[in-house]
Design an enzyme around this catalytic site. Structure first.
Site, mmCIF file in Angstrom:
data_model
loop_
_atom_site.group_PDB
_atom_site.id
_atom_site.type_symbol
_atom_site.label_atom_id
_atom_site.label_comp_id
_atom_site.label_asym_id
_atom_site.label_seq_id
_atom_site.Cartn_x
_atom_site.Cartn_y
_atom_site.Cartn_z
ATOM 1 N N TRP A 163 0.810 -1.226 0.000
ATOM 2 C CA TRP A 163 0.000 0.000 0.000
ATOM 3 C C TRP A 163 0.840 1.272 0.000
ATOM 4 C CZ3 TRP A 163 1.760 2.605 4.121
ATOM 5 C CH2 TRP A 163 2.276 1.867 5.184
ATOM 6 N N ASN A 164 2.139 1.190 0.294
ATOM 7 C CA ASN A 164 2.857 2.449 0.555
ATOM 8 C C ASN A 164 3.178 3.260 -0.712
ATOM 9 O OD1 ASN A 164 4.763 0.550 -0.158
ATOM 10 N ND2 ASN A 164 6.286 1.220 1.347
ATOM 11 N N ARG A 172 6.074 -0.800 -11.600
ATOM 12 C CA ARG A 172 7.407 -1.392 -11.663
ATOM 13 C C ARG A 172 7.364 -2.876 -12.015
ATOM 14 N NH1 ARG A 172 11.100 0.679 -6.702
ATOM 15 N NH2 ARG A 172 10.795 -1.386 -5.856
ATOM 16 N N PRO A 188 -3.762 -6.210 -5.749
ATOM 17 C CA PRO A 188 -3.327 -4.950 -5.146
ATOM 18 C C PRO A 188 -3.542 -4.985 -3.634
ATOM 19 C CG PRO A 188 -5.210 -4.638 -6.655
ATOM 20 C CD PRO A 188 -5.068 -6.101 -6.389
ATOM 21 N N GLY A 241 6.708 -6.225 -0.544
ATOM 22 C CA GLY A 241 6.017 -6.156 0.742
ATOM 23 C C GLY A 241 6.947 -6.584 1.850
ATOM 24 N N SER A 242 6.371 -7.096 2.918
ATOM 25 C CA SER A 242 7.172 -7.420 4.101
ATOM 26 C C SER A 242 7.980 -8.704 3.890
ATOM 27 C CB SER A 242 6.248 -7.592 5.303
ATOM 28 O OG SER A 242 5.355 -8.654 5.057
ATOM 29 N N GLU A 263 10.911 -7.935 -3.413
ATOM 30 C CA GLU A 263 11.349 -6.612 -2.930
ATOM 31 C C GLU A 263 10.799 -6.486 -1.522
ATOM 32 O OE1 GLU A 263 13.328 -4.569 -4.384
ATOM 33 O OE2 GLU A 263 13.352 -5.302 -6.427
ATOM 34 N N ARG A 291 10.150 11.092 3.304
ATOM 35 C CA ARG A 291 9.415 10.734 2.099
ATOM 36 C C ARG A 291 8.352 9.712 2.499
ATOM 37 N NH1 ARG A 291 11.426 7.144 -2.796
ATOM 38 N NH2 ARG A 291 9.934 7.801 -4.358
ATOM 39 N N CYS A 297 10.317 1.418 2.272
ATOM 40 C CA CYS A 297 11.327 0.388 2.528
ATOM 41 C C CYS A 297 12.714 1.016 2.530
ATOM 42 C CB CYS A 297 11.231 -0.693 1.467
ATOM 43 S SG CYS A 297 11.246 -0.024 -0.196
ATOM 44 N N GLU A 394 11.715 -2.236 11.188
ATOM 45 C CA GLU A 394 11.328 -1.121 10.320
ATOM 46 C C GLU A 394 10.383 -0.225 11.109
ATOM 47 O OE1 GLU A 394 9.711 -3.208 6.794
ATOM 48 O OE2 GLU A 394 10.773 -1.670 5.688
HETATM 49 P P1 NAP Z 1 2.657 -6.865 3.484
HETATM 50 O O1 NAP Z 1 1.793 -6.975 4.680
HETATM 51 O O2 NAP Z 1 3.694 -7.886 3.280
HETATM 52 O O3 NAP Z 1 1.663 -6.825 2.240
HETATM 53 C C1 NAP Z 1 2.124 -6.716 0.922
HETATM 54 C C2 NAP Z 1 1.124 -7.390 0.002
HETATM 55 O O4 NAP Z 1 1.072 -8.781 0.326
HETATM 56 C C3 NAP Z 1 -0.294 -6.855 0.154
HETATM 57 O O5 NAP Z 1 -0.923 -6.864 -1.091
HETATM 58 C C4 NAP Z 1 -0.921 -7.879 1.080
HETATM 59 O O6 NAP Z 1 -2.318 -7.960 0.984
HETATM 60 C C5 NAP Z 1 -0.276 -9.153 0.562
HETATM 61 N N1 NAP Z 1 -0.318 -10.262 1.512
HETATM 62 C C6 NAP Z 1 -0.452 -10.222 2.856
HETATM 63 N N2 NAP Z 1 -0.448 -11.482 3.359
HETATM 64 C C7 NAP Z 1 -0.317 -12.324 2.312
HETATM 65 C C8 NAP Z 1 -0.253 -13.743 2.175
HETATM 66 N N3 NAP Z 1 -0.316 -14.545 3.228
HETATM 67 N N4 NAP Z 1 -0.104 -14.261 0.952
HETATM 68 C C9 NAP Z 1 -0.028 -13.466 -0.133
HETATM 69 N N5 NAP Z 1 -0.092 -12.110 -0.084
HETATM 70 C C10 NAP Z 1 -0.226 -11.543 1.127
HETATM 71 O O7 NAP Z 1 3.404 -5.472 3.420
HETATM 72 P P2 NAP Z 1 2.759 -4.024 3.538
HETATM 73 O O8 NAP Z 1 2.494 -3.776 4.973
HETATM 74 O O9 NAP Z 1 1.660 -3.844 2.578
HETATM 75 O O10 NAP Z 1 3.955 -3.128 2.995
HETATM 76 C C11 NAP Z 1 4.985 -2.748 3.789
HETATM 77 C C12 NAP Z 1 6.217 -3.610 3.573
HETATM 78 O O11 NAP Z 1 6.597 -3.577 2.207
HETATM 79 C C13 NAP Z 1 7.407 -3.094 4.326
HETATM 80 O O12 NAP Z 1 8.121 -4.145 4.913
HETATM 81 C C14 NAP Z 1 8.248 -2.425 3.244
HETATM 82 O O13 NAP Z 1 9.601 -2.318 3.554
HETATM 83 C C15 NAP Z 1 7.977 -3.302 2.098
HETATM 84 N N6 NAP Z 1 8.268 -2.613 0.831
HETATM 85 C C16 NAP Z 1 9.379 -2.989 0.128
HETATM 86 C C17 NAP Z 1 9.704 -2.343 -1.046
HETATM 87 C C18 NAP Z 1 10.923 -2.749 -1.828
HETATM 88 O O14 NAP Z 1 10.992 -2.413 -3.003
HETATM 89 N N7 NAP Z 1 11.882 -3.471 -1.265
HETATM 90 C C19 NAP Z 1 8.904 -1.305 -1.529
HETATM 91 C C20 NAP Z 1 7.780 -0.938 -0.796
HETATM 92 C C21 NAP Z 1 7.474 -1.623 0.389
HETATM 93 P P3 NAP Z 1 -3.257 -7.110 1.984
HETATM 94 O O15 NAP Z 1 -3.068 -5.720 1.607
HETATM 95 O O16 NAP Z 1 -4.600 -7.616 1.708
HETATM 96 O O17 NAP Z 1 -2.780 -7.428 3.364
#
Ligand code: NAP
Length: 494
Positions: A163-164, A172, A188, A241-242, A263, A291, A297, A394
């Site tokens: 979502w961020n 990307r 999404p 994501g995480s 990522e 930012r 991340c 984080e």
């Molecule tokens: P997240 O909880 O891991 O969620 C990311 C995506 O995964 C969302 O679409 C989420 O759906 C989905 N998801 C959650 N549980 C899942 C499962 N069991 N199986 C499959 N998909 C699942 O992360 P977030 O809180 O949205 O984003 C923050 C994290 O992203 C941070 O750790 C940040 O550092 C990282 N990030 C990394 C980068 C990079 O390029 N390295 C860039 C941006 C963000 P829901 O929304 O429905 O939960």
């Protein structure tokens, strides 16, 4: 069923779909379920979106599989032109997309416009890369055969985004997949689905054929994505994501022997050397920390500052941070929007409280205001002890912990003492020191005298538990391609 909502009366009044996109058709969920999308600045529901389930997931991956063969054979120039038109339409509708993003995610409108331009650059970059997919030719070691190497689209891809950065993270992945000739299923984020749905309308308008991009919004991420990850037609997963969720997907990818790009999270060290230009370092810290309200991340998570400049740097940083205007991102003076939700904000407060209880000092900020909205003040903490939880998690919020260092070798050891390795920042006026510290940091990217590293022309990604693979740059398309090798006996072989 086609479900649309007139979501943004303020700009072009253009409608944003709130359904699933399957085989070019906007539909409701098979079982009719929906979920609400909230504005984090007000806590109000702004849209009701289709809540896809197993049947929808199956229909989406079936559509992607059916479209793969013909899409994979389209002319590279045609795929490039679709991306180029998408780039142009995205920039024409910059305000529209930015307003959607600010309303569902919270970031200030000016920053959201910046993200639209950044995302658009990936579309433009990969529009140019689509026609540069090359191969190789040679002769076998024994001289008896010709060797021809071609590159083909890997096949249907599973894309999952956070979502961020609601637009950029999708762009990307979608842009290189389109350039390579892959079809896609995209899930999404639950909290910010509208931006992806809006982008899908633009891709369709730009000529992307039905079935190439399929989108399932859902409140059951594990169910929908899990269904795709066990489908034999899915050949690749690209996830942002995480680290925790990334590991789940890697396990699932192993079971289906799928290629995986990850990522993941970061814990970026931000290093200010004794010889740094302090104005540059403070502005770099504001960029790297503030930012996206610190919800990035790449956010500076630990600021290591040489003891000789520590006091001056902290004073200047605190003054800049205290001056930032917090508010609803749609108000023109706002520089810092709300955090994504109550849970995200409470986590930030807990990390700050933990650091304070272990002896840290809040030079500015540190206290959560009353609602409505999930606002958190820009915060600078000094005297942060090494065992404070935020040194190893984080923060994902506007909190800058400043830690003094005396010895560069010890500091680098501590900076590298983390499971993550996405990005690091180095501020110094000595070029030799800049290279030396950059080489010693265990990260995928280094910002030298700058707080922003992301750039479509560069390979974005991390090492250690921050990820696998790279997005953008010359190598960004590679993850979406597979090699094929052909061999022919030579008539006059050795
Ligand atoms: P997240 O909880 O891991 O969620 C990311 C995506 O995964 C969302 O679409 C989420 O759906 C989905 N998801 C959650 N549980 C899942 C499962 N069991 N199986 C499959 N998909 C699942 O992360 P977030 O809180 O949205 O984003 C923050 C994290 O992203 C941070 O750790 C940040 O550092 C990282 N990030 C990394 C980068 C990079 O390029 N390295 C860039 C941006 C963000 P829901 O929304 O429905 O939960």
């Amino acid at each position: 069923m086609t479900a649309v909502v007139d979501f943004v009366p303020g700009t072009a009044g253009r409608a944003v779909p709130t359904g699933l996109l399957i085989d070019g058709e906007w539909r409701g969920a098979a079982d009719g379920r929906t979920f609400d999308v909230e504005n984090p600045a007000t806590g109000e529901t702004i849209a009701v979106v289709a809540d896809g389930g197993t049947a929808d997931a199956d229909a989406a991956i079936a559509a992607a599989a059916a479209a793969q063969s013909s899409w994979g054979r389209t002319a590279p120039r045609e795929r490039g032109e679709i991306l180029r038109r998408t780039f142009e339409l995205v920039m024409e509708r910059q305000d529209w997309l930015a307003e959607i993003m600010t309303t569902e995610m919270g970031k200030p409108f000016a920053e959201a416009k910046g993200e639209v331009a950044y995302a658009a650059e990936y579309l433009r970059w990969f529009s140019e890369e689509a026609v540069r997919i090359d191969g190789d030719a040679g002769i076998s070691t024994d001289g008896r055969n010709r060797v021809v190497v071609t590159r083909e689209p890997i096949g249907p891809c599973v894309l999952v985004t956070p979502w961020n950065f609601p637009l950029a993270m999708g762009a990307r992945k979608i842009a290189p997949a389109v350039a390579a000739g892959c079809t896609m299923v995209l899930k999404p984020p639950q909290q910010t689905p509208l931006t992806s749905l809006a982008l899908a309308t633009i891709l369709a308008e730009a000529g992307l054929p039905d079935g190439v991009l399929n989108i399932v919004t859902t409140s059951s991420a594990g169910t929908v994505v899990g269904r795709w990850m066990s489908n034999k037609n899915a050949r690749k997963v690209s996830f942002t994501g995480s680290t925790e969720v990334g590991k789940i997907l890697l396990r699932q990818a192993a079971d289906n022997v799928m290629k995986a790009s990850m990522e993941l999270g970061g814990n970026a060290p931000f290093i200010v050397c004794a010889d740094a230009d302090l104005d540059t370092a403070v502005e770099g810290a504001i960029a790297a920390k503030m930012r996206n309200m610190g919800e990035a991340c790449t956010a500076a998570n630990r600021l290591y500052v040489h003891r000789s400049v520590m006091e001056e740097f902290s004073k200047r940083l605190a003054a800049r941070m205290a001056d930032l205007r917090v508010g609803n991102g749609m108000e023109s003076e706002t520089q810092v929007g709300p955090l994504i939700d109550d849970a995200g904000r409470s986590k930030v407060q807990q990390l700050v409280d933990d650091a304070l209880s272990r002896g840290a000092t809040a030079v500015t900020g540190g206290t959560m205001p009353e609602g409505p909205g999930y606002f958190y003040p820009p915060t600078v903490l000094t005297n942060v002890p090494a065992d404070a939880k935020l040194m190893n998690e984080e923060i994902f919020g506007p909190v800058a912990p400043v830690i003094p260092f005396d010895d560069e070798d010890e500091m680098i050891e501590v900076a590298n003492d983390t499971d993550w390795g996405l990005v690091g920042y180095v501020f110094t006026q000595d070029i030799d020191r800049a290279f030396d510290l950059s080489e010693r940091l265990e990260v995928g990217m280094v910002g030298v005298n700058t707080g922003i590293v992301a750039n479509p022309a560069a390979p974005f990604g991390g090492v250690k538990q921050s990820g696998l693979g790279r997005e953008g740059g010359k190598v960004g398309i590679d993850d979406f391609l597979e090699f094929k090798y052909l061999t022919f006996p030579r008539r006059r072989g050795a």
